[in-house]
Scaffold this motif. Structure first.
Motif, PDB file in Angstrom:
ATOM      1  N   GLU A 299      -9.368   5.010  -5.339  1.00 31.72           N
ATOM      2  CA  GLU A 299     -10.112   3.758  -5.438  1.00 31.72           C
ATOM      3  C   GLU A 299      -9.292   2.669  -6.094  1.00 31.72           C
ATOM      4  OE1 GLU A 299     -14.398   5.384  -6.707  1.00 31.72           O
ATOM      5  OE2 GLU A 299     -12.537   6.351  -7.268  1.00 31.72           O
ATOM      6  N   VAL A 301      -6.341   1.724  -5.863  1.00 36.06           N
ATOM      7  CA  VAL A 301      -5.126   1.205  -5.230  1.00 36.06           C
ATOM      8  C   VAL A 301      -4.879  -0.257  -5.510  1.00 36.06           C
ATOM      9  CG1 VAL A 301      -4.181   2.602  -3.391  1.00 36.06           C
ATOM     10  CG2 VAL A 301      -6.502   1.768  -3.201  1.00 36.06           C
ATOM     11  N   HIS A 302      -5.910  -1.062  -5.432  1.00 35.20           N
ATOM     12  CA  HIS A 302      -5.644  -2.470  -5.678  1.00 35.20           C
ATOM     13  C   HIS A 302      -6.130  -2.968  -7.021  1.00 35.20           C
ATOM     14  CE1 HIS A 302      -4.440  -3.231  -1.512  1.00 35.20           C
ATOM     15  NE2 HIS A 302      -3.855  -4.266  -2.045  1.00 35.20           N
ATOM     16  N   THR A 303      -7.265  -2.457  -7.466  1.00 30.25           N
ATOM     17  CA  THR A 303      -7.899  -3.152  -8.567  1.00 30.25           C
ATOM     18  C   THR A 303      -8.008  -2.359  -9.859  1.00 30.25           C
ATOM     19  OG1 THR A 303      -9.880  -2.501  -7.408  1.00 30.25           O
ATOM     20  CG2 THR A 303      -9.298  -4.819  -7.336  1.00 30.25           C
ATOM     21  N   PHE A 372      -6.205   8.329   3.735  1.00 28.14           N
ATOM     22  CA  PHE A 372      -5.606   7.431   4.722  1.00 28.14           C
ATOM     23  C   PHE A 372      -4.946   6.189   4.108  1.00 28.14           C
ATOM     24  CE2 PHE A 372      -5.790   4.302   8.254  1.00 28.14           C
ATOM     25  CZ  PHE A 372      -4.925   4.965   9.101  1.00 28.14           C
ATOM     26  N   GLN A 382       1.905  -0.870   4.779  1.00 29.93           N
ATOM     27  CA  GLN A 382       0.694  -1.684   4.827  1.00 29.93           C
ATOM     28  C   GLN A 382      -0.510  -0.763   4.605  1.00 29.93           C
ATOM     29  OE1 GLN A 382      -0.284  -5.081   5.367  1.00 29.93           O
ATOM     30  NE2 GLN A 382      -2.132  -3.997   4.745  1.00 29.93           N
ATOM     31  N   GLN A 383      -1.351  -1.132   3.648  1.00 29.30           N
ATOM     32  CA  GLN A 383      -2.517  -0.285   3.421  1.00 29.30           C
ATOM     33  C   GLN A 383      -3.583  -0.496   4.476  1.00 29.30           C
ATOM     34  OE1 GLN A 383      -4.680   0.296   0.009  1.00 29.30           O
ATOM     35  NE2 GLN A 383      -3.022   1.292  -1.057  1.00 29.30           N
ATOM     36  N   MET A 384      -4.045   0.631   5.027  1.00 26.19           N
ATOM     37  CA  MET A 384      -5.152   0.586   5.969  1.00 26.19           C
ATOM     38  C   MET A 384      -6.227   1.500   5.391  1.00 26.19           C
ATOM     39  SD  MET A 384      -3.579  -1.074   8.461  1.00 26.19           S
ATOM     40  CE  MET A 384      -4.516  -0.816   9.937  1.00 26.19           C
ATOM     41  N   THR A 385      -7.474   1.232   5.721  1.00 25.14           N
ATOM     42  CA  THR A 385      -8.524   2.144   5.258  1.00 25.14           C
ATOM     43  C   THR A 385      -9.432   2.495   6.422  1.00 25.14           C
ATOM     44  OG1 THR A 385     -10.145   0.435   4.765  1.00 25.14           O
ATOM     45  CG2 THR A 385      -8.615   1.002   3.014  1.00 25.14           C
ATOM     46  N   VAL A 386     -10.130   3.612   6.268  1.00 20.44           N
ATOM     47  CA  VAL A 386     -11.218   3.930   7.182  1.00 20.44           C
ATOM     48  C   VAL A 386     -12.457   4.161   6.342  1.00 20.44           C
ATOM     49  CG1 VAL A 386      -9.834   4.878   9.043  1.00 20.44           C
ATOM     50  CG2 VAL A 386     -10.564   6.359   7.186  1.00 20.44           C
TER      51      VAL A 386
END
Lengths: 682, 142
Positions: A299, A301-303, A372, A382-386
């Motif tokens: 969770e 990853v960015h924040t 993922f 590049q971060q991708m999410t599903v």
């Protein structure tokens, strides 16, 4: 008291490490004194961890806010219930709690095997204490010590997150932890079997109750979590496909596979490497679940802040365990040869095998989707999410295949099913399933996937009911018993088999509930007192909810509360009231939404107080501040999840109940094949 | 195991089906996970990116939240966590989670589409008050 707990934690580590070494060395050199010392270490660590846990609880109950952990998860006004459960409310305490449960199960395993299965004990104890010591090391050296004190004591704590102040939230995490930690016992015996080279079915028979126990706790833990989400998160759903949820589902999926595949090894001497792999994988996934929850890696990853030190320690540990397992299995590969082969796809072995492969496939898709973001970033930068659409789409066909196999597996013959076997067992259930689909379609159910689910569910239920009826009748006529007595004896003579069928009934109910969600309805409306919302149920009737107004009572640990009251009519006939709230907690600035639920067997009426136009005024009981926006939902069959959970519990308890001579290996149909299919599942 | 051909046929079959499901599932549902800075750069680079579903993480601009009267429609602004100059408005037609507000420091993840008029049309909003779950010693003192 709390100081004693802290000291206990420090004493537990060297004792645990000593016991682990004594277990391995004692097993290697055949030194009984060292093995005994290792066993006593298990009890000692358990005792010390009780002291540590009581110490933490004591700090909570007596409001010792100089402890960072207490200050962060409690406040003076918090209800006693939540103070006691503060032990597992946050990361630090829950690591102690985890170690406590693990040492409890270790003690039970050592105690129940004090006079039997001795050849497995030294290494099993070594493994159990190694893992316990790992958690103690993390606790003491990874900046997560719950006994960490601050140089000052704040006047009051920050309080517990209101969303965690819910009954289900206090029992959901411990239930999951029970499941995670109980699985360490089968893992420890599996490693012991690999080390000692005693690779017949003994280790499986010794630990199959442990496996079922762990599975049972995992299943309930997941269901309690759904229940909490449904009651507390206030949007009418019960599953987000959130990384942490997924992490708790993963070991359950592989444990389910393991529970089934060990039956093939017991009965046909096949899949030995597979079972070793599954037990190791499931154990690793239990550690992975803690890792994911603790590290916040996915969770965050960015924040959100992450604890990279813990992440690193856990990854190293998991890598170490995985490497050891792979090396051990490779080393013992010659002893893990299959005694039989699959002869036909139309056989119980094949059905169980497919069940295993599909469960593993499901676990893999969930793991893939969860990781993922990391995978895509690793490969493309590049971060991708599903999200939920991915998980739902992929797991729908997988789930339906599993549902079908749940009907086929238990009644198809071993080795190779004859035409007669197939006709005898499957014609009636297929007909029932088809009739149900046609009837539902004629009654206006036109949702394709839901129809398939309902059809397959009826198919499986028919098979199970027929099995029970056939078994009871046969017993009644052979033994000359009444049908009720015959039924009781039938189940009690082969608890594992019939308990398993009952568990299947619970699972079928849960599948049906998932399909029911396709028919949920919702309406959003802003109302003044006296105005009403109408919502039509997919079952044909209509609810009318008339807004009566807001009131503002005050409860414990709450600053303010705005309760909206609605009277409910079903097709014009009054059936009662329903309440929904906004709460403001003493320690929490933002208001919290509490939903109202009116449950019936087939559907829930679910009320959310979405917004109060003048919430401040409502809290002050201002008669003008009444205008509010509501969302009303009709949630179809959602209760069947909880009923299914209850039935799973009943079935598991029947399967777990000790029976005489239960640890003897089950007789195995090796080559002859004269044994009727029914008797061999025992 | 050498003769267990059927075992491997089954294994291969299931593996193929699962791979197919994952492959199509991922390619049909995946979303770019971006920061506001990355999002703005992307659409400047390639205007067709306005049509692509994205997930963006940022922070709620304090005091920016408006709720439409008598309608379930929320407006607020999201700012980049590192570059305070990069910000965009968000429009959302559903219930916001309890953790959402515009008075605290609230980190959000919004999922949806960045429209050509410069408004982010969200289909999902996740919020977490980053500072509220665990506090530092300094915060506890204050």
């Amino acid at each position: 008291m709390t100081l004693l707990g802290e000291a206990a934690l420090w004493f537990a580590l060297p004792i645990g490490l000593w016991g682990a070494v004594a277990g391995f060395v004692g097993g290697r050199k055949g030194r009984g004194d060292l093995v005994l010392s290792a066993e006593y270490s298990v009890y000692a660590v358990f005792f010390l961890l009780i002291l540590a846990s009581v110490g933490i609880m004591n700090a909570f109950v007596t409001d010792q806010f100089q402890y960072w952990y207490v200050a962060n998860y409690s406040n003076r006004e918090l209800e006693m219930f939540y103070k006691v459960s503060g032990l597992w409310a946050g990361q630090r305490g829950s690591l102690v709690f985890w170690a406590l449960l693990l040492s409890f199960f270790s003690s039970v395993a050592v105690f129940t095997n004090r006079t039997k299965n001795r050849e497995f004990i030294p290494y099993a104890v070594g493994v159990l204490l190694t893992i316990t010591s790992f958690f103690l090391l993390v606790l003491l050296f990874a900046e997560v010590n719950p006994f960490e004190r601050m140089p000052f004591a704040p006047a009051d704590g920050r309080g517990l997150n209101p969303q965690l102040q819910n009954y289900w939230m206090t029992i959901h995490p411990p239930t999951l932890y029970l499941g995670f930690t109980a699985f360490t016992v089968p893992f420890a015996f599996a490693i012991s079997a690999l080390l000692t080279g005693k690779l017949d079915t003994r280790w499986i028979v010794i630990t199959r109750r442990w496996t079922l126990l762990s599975w049972f706790f995992l299943a309930n833990g997941v269901i309690f979590g759904m229940r909490w989400a449904y009651e507390e998160l206030g949007w009418g759903g019960f599953w987000f496909w959130d990384p942490v949820e997924n992490a708790s589902l993963l070991p359950w999926l592989t444990a389910t596979a393991f529970l089934h595949s060990i039956q093939i090894q017991e009965n046909r001497g096949m899949l030995k490497v597979w079972n070793m792999g599954l037990v190791a994988l499931t154990f690793l996934l239990t550690i992975f679940a803690t890792f994911l929850t603790r590290s916040g890696l996915i969770e965050s990853v960015h924040t959100f802040s992450e604890n990279t030190r813990i992440a690193f320690i856990f990854l190293t540990f998991m890598g170490f365990i995985a490497a050891v397992c792979i090396l051990l299995i490779a080393w013992r590969y010659p002893l893990l040869k299959s005694e039989n082969q699959i002869q036909s796809f139309l056989s119980r072995e094949a059905a169980f095998l497919f069940n295993n492969l599909i469960l593993l496939g499901a676990a893999f898709t969930v793991l893939w989707g969860t990781l993922f973001p990391l995978i895509s970033e690793g490969f493309t930068g590049q971060q991708m999410t599903v999200g939920p659409p991915f998980f739902e789409r992929v797991n729908l066909p997988i789930g339906l295949a599993l549902l079908a196999l749940m009907g086929i597996g238990p009644v198809i013959a071993w080795r190779k099913a004859s035409r007669r076997n197939l006709i005898k067992n499957f014609v009636a259930p297929v007909v029932v399933g088809a009739v149900v689909v046609v009837l539902l379609y004629l009654r206006g159910v036109h949702h394709g996937m839901a129809l398939v689910t309902f059809g397959l569910s009826s198919f499986v239920m028919t098979i199970i009911v027929v099995e029970f009826v056939k078994g009871t009748k046969a017993r009644a006529s052979i033994e000359g018993e009444g049908h009720l007595l015959a039924f009781f004896h039938l189940v009690s003579r082969n608890r594992r088999r019939w308990g398993g069928y009952i568990v299947h009934v619970g699972i079928v109910m849960i599948f049906t509930a998932f399909a029911g969600a396709a028919f949920d309805r919702e309406v959003v409306q802003t109302l003044d007192p006296g105005e009403a919302i109408t919502i039509e149920s997919p079952f044909g009737h209509e609810y009318t909810l008339t807004y009566q107004g807001l009131s503002s009572p005050r409860g414990q640990n709450l600053l303010r509360q705005a309760v909206a009251l609605m009277s409910v009519e079903k097709d014009g006939r009054p059936i009662g009231f329903i309440e929904a709230e906004k709460r403001l907690y003493v320690t929490w600035e933002a208001p919290v939404t509490e939903v109202g639920i009116r449950s019936t067997f087939l559907e829930d009426l679910y009320l959310i107080l979405e917004n109060v136009n003048d919430l401040g005024g409502a809290f002050e009981n201002d008669a003008q501040a009444q205008r509010a926006t509501f969302e009303v939902q009709v949630n179809v069959l959602v209760n069947w999840i909880w009923y299914g959970g209850f039935i799973i519990t009943v079935g598991s308890i029947i399967g777990l109940w000790p029976s005489r001579g239960s640890t003897k290996p089950a007789p195995r149909a090796k080559t002859g094949g004269k044994r009727p299919a029914l008797a061999t599942l025992g | 195991m050498r003769n267990n051909g059927k075992f491997f046929v089954g294994l291969g079959g299931v593996a193929l089906v699962v791979t197919y499901l994952i492959w199509t599932g991922v390619s049909d549902t995946m979303l770019y996970y971006l920061t506001p800075v990355e999002l703005i750069a992307r659409v400047a680079d390639d205007p067709s990116f306005h049509e692509v579903g994205v997930k963006v993480s940022g922070r709620v601009v304090q005091g920016s939240w408006n709720r439409a009267e008598n309608e379930l429609l929320h407006h607020f602004s999201v700012v980049d966590l590192e570059d305070e100059k990069v910000t965009f408005p968000v429009e959302y037609r559903d219930m916001l989670p309890d953790t959402f507000n515009d008075t605290d420091i609230v980190d959000v993840v919004v999922e949806g589409r960045y429209r050509e008029d410069g408004v982010f049309e969200a289909t999902l909003v996740l919020a977490k008050c980053g500072s509220r779950y665990e506090a530092t010693q300094e915060e506890l003192l204050g």
